[in-house]
Design a protein around this motif. Structure first.
Motif, PDB file in Angstrom:
ATOM      1  N   GLU A  74       0.837  -1.207   0.000  1.00 46.25           N
ATOM      2  CA  GLU A  74       0.000   0.000   0.000  1.00 46.25           C
ATOM      3  C   GLU A  74       0.868   1.252   0.000  1.00 46.25           C
ATOM      4  O   GLU A  74       0.584   2.219  -0.708  1.00 46.25           O
ATOM      5  CB  GLU A  74      -0.930  -0.014   1.211  1.00 46.25           C
ATOM      6  N   GLY A 131       2.165   1.978  -3.365  1.00 47.93           N
ATOM      7  CA  GLY A 131       1.156   2.314  -4.360  1.00 47.93           C
ATOM      8  C   GLY A 131       0.683   1.175  -5.229  1.00 47.93           C
ATOM      9  O   GLY A 131       0.015   1.396  -6.240  1.00 47.93           O
ATOM     10  N   TYR A 132       0.999  -0.078  -4.841  1.00 47.45           N
ATOM     11  CA  TYR A 132       0.571  -1.217  -5.646  1.00 47.45           C
ATOM     12  C   TYR A 132      -0.833  -1.686  -5.284  1.00 47.45           C
ATOM     13  O   TYR A 132      -1.525  -2.276  -6.116  1.00 47.45           O
ATOM     14  CB  TYR A 132       1.557  -2.381  -5.488  1.00 47.45           C
ATOM     15  N   ALA A 157      -4.520  -0.587  -2.866  1.00 42.28           N
ATOM     16  CA  ALA A 157      -5.239   0.476  -2.144  1.00 42.28           C
ATOM     17  C   ALA A 157      -6.230  -0.180  -1.194  1.00 42.28           C
ATOM     18  O   ALA A 157      -6.825  -1.219  -1.530  1.00 42.28           O
ATOM     19  CB  ALA A 157      -5.966   1.386  -3.124  1.00 42.28           C
ATOM     20  N   ASP A 170      -9.692   0.253   1.007  1.00 39.13           N
ATOM     21  CA  ASP A 170     -10.919   1.029   1.181  1.00 39.13           C
ATOM     22  C   ASP A 170     -11.094   1.316   2.669  1.00 39.13           C
ATOM     23  O   ASP A 170     -11.251   0.384   3.466  1.00 39.13           O
ATOM     24  CB  ASP A 170     -12.113   0.232   0.648  1.00 39.13           C
ATOM     25  N   TYR A 188      -8.921  -4.648   0.097  1.00 43.99           N
ATOM     26  CA  TYR A 188      -7.782  -4.252  -0.723  1.00 43.99           C
ATOM     27  C   TYR A 188      -8.067  -4.514  -2.200  1.00 43.99           C
ATOM     28  O   TYR A 188      -8.700  -5.513  -2.560  1.00 43.99           O
ATOM     29  CB  TYR A 188      -6.531  -5.029  -0.317  1.00 43.99           C
ATOM     30  N   THR A 189      -7.615  -3.615  -3.050  1.00 41.55           N
ATOM     31  CA  THR A 189      -7.694  -3.792  -4.503  1.00 41.55           C
ATOM     32  C   THR A 189      -6.368  -3.379  -5.114  1.00 41.55           C
ATOM     33  O   THR A 189      -5.605  -2.606  -4.520  1.00 41.55           O
ATOM     34  CB  THR A 189      -8.814  -2.932  -5.126  1.00 41.55           C
ATOM     35  N   THR A 238      -4.037  -1.263  -7.609  1.00 44.70           N
ATOM     36  CA  THR A 238      -4.055   0.037  -8.277  1.00 44.70           C
ATOM     37  C   THR A 238      -3.553  -0.174  -9.713  1.00 44.70           C
ATOM     38  O   THR A 238      -3.322  -1.302 -10.144  1.00 44.70           O
ATOM     39  CB  THR A 238      -3.138   1.041  -7.562  1.00 44.70           C
ATOM     40  N   LEU A 239      -3.343   0.920 -10.446  1.00 46.26           N
ATOM     41  CA  LEU A 239      -2.823   0.834 -11.807  1.00 46.26           C
ATOM     42  C   LEU A 239      -1.297   0.866 -11.859  1.00 46.26           C
ATOM     43  O   LEU A 239      -0.701   0.987 -12.926  1.00 46.26           O
ATOM     44  CB  LEU A 239      -3.377   1.989 -12.656  1.00 46.26           C
ATOM     45  N   GLN A 240      -0.666   0.742 -10.684  1.00 44.14           N
ATOM     46  CA  GLN A 240       0.791   0.856 -10.646  1.00 44.14           C
ATOM     47  C   GLN A 240       1.483  -0.197 -11.520  1.00 44.14           C
ATOM     48  O   GLN A 240       2.415   0.119 -12.259  1.00 44.14           O
ATOM     49  CB  GLN A 240       1.277   0.728  -9.199  1.00 44.14           C
TER      50      GLN A 240
END
Length: 254
Positions: free
Chosen positions: A55, A58-59, A61, A63, A69-70, A72-74
């Motif tokens: 997190e 930035g890989y 995120a 809620d 957890y989901t 990201t677009l990293q």
């Protein structure tokens, strides 16, 4: 006899992080720590610090309302920055925008991903209805898909001279280009339906070919059809697609 795998040096933390990323990538919605722990076969305590690190980098995120957890677009950004992919996207996206505008259909760009193929770019036309695929979607490399036919046929240095590059499947139409060697204007067609047989998808695909004759990607135009497409309309779509694929191939040195 000693198992060769046991002789390989391990990286438990890396394995743990990759397990978590793959679990999230395969989930259709966010996952809680408990759900993630169950999917990767570890305890919540074992994955807690790794999730915090992912997190922070930035890989993933989290809620704040649900704690789920989901991804990201990293990871996608990293893949897009890989020089060959970046070069391909810079060459293809403007041409894809023109293609979608001309045929009033969506188009997408796919690349090989092991024994699968992945959608790395998509352009939508200014149209209220249509059919398209999601960027990042992965499909099996089977003859059911037009993109798969093209990528499989050109995965080395193009098909053998005089051999049809289409590899027709039972439900696909005959390759309109007939026979020949690796050419930027090769057209592959895929035709498949869902289980109830009501929705039929026809897709046209052409290879994006580099200097060696190997396809680095496939440019595809899919559409939903409920009846036969007029021959003149199909011909226009095919011609526009061939032209677009040829332009992109030339821009990357093919």
């Amino acid at each position: 006899m000693t198992n060769p795998e046991k002789l390989q040096p391990g990286a438990p933390a890396l394995e743990k992080g990759l397990d978590l990323l793959e679990a999230l990538a395969g989930a259709s919605r966010g996952l809680s720590q408990k759900q993630l722990a169950e999917r990767v076969g570890r305890s919540v305590g074992e994955i807690f610090r790794m999730l915090v690190a992912l997190e922070r980098r930035g890989y993933v995120a989290r809620d704040p309302a649900t704690g789920e957890y989901t991804l990201t677009l990293q990871l996608f950004r990293i893949a897009s920055q890989f020089p060959p992919t970046e070069r391909l996207l810079k060459a293809a996206l403007p041409v894809m925008e023109q293609l979608a505008s001309r045929v009033q259909l969506s188009c997408h760009l796919t690349v090989l991903h092991g024994e699968q193929f992945m959608v790395i770019a998509r352009i939508e036309p200014e149209w209220l209805m249509g059919w398209s695929v999601k960027v990042g979607a992965v499909f099996p490399l089977t003859q059911q898909y037009a993109s798969a036919k093209v990528l499989a046929a050109f995965r080395a240095r193009g098909p053998a001279p005089g051999a049809c590059a289409c590899h027709r499947c039972a439900r696909s139409h005959q390759c309109q280009e007939g026979t020949g060697g690796a050419r930027p204007h090769f057209l592959g067609r895929g035709n498949f339906s869902n289980d109830d047989g009501y929705t039929r998808i026809l897709a046209y695909s052409c290879p994006i070919v580099e200097a060696s004759g190997r396809a680095v990607a496939a440019l595809t135009v899919p559409l939903v059809r409920q009846d036969q497409i007029p021959a003149n309309e199909a011909g226009i779509i095919a011609a526009e697609l061939r032209s677009a694929a040829k332009i992109v191939s030339e821009k990357i040195g093919g």
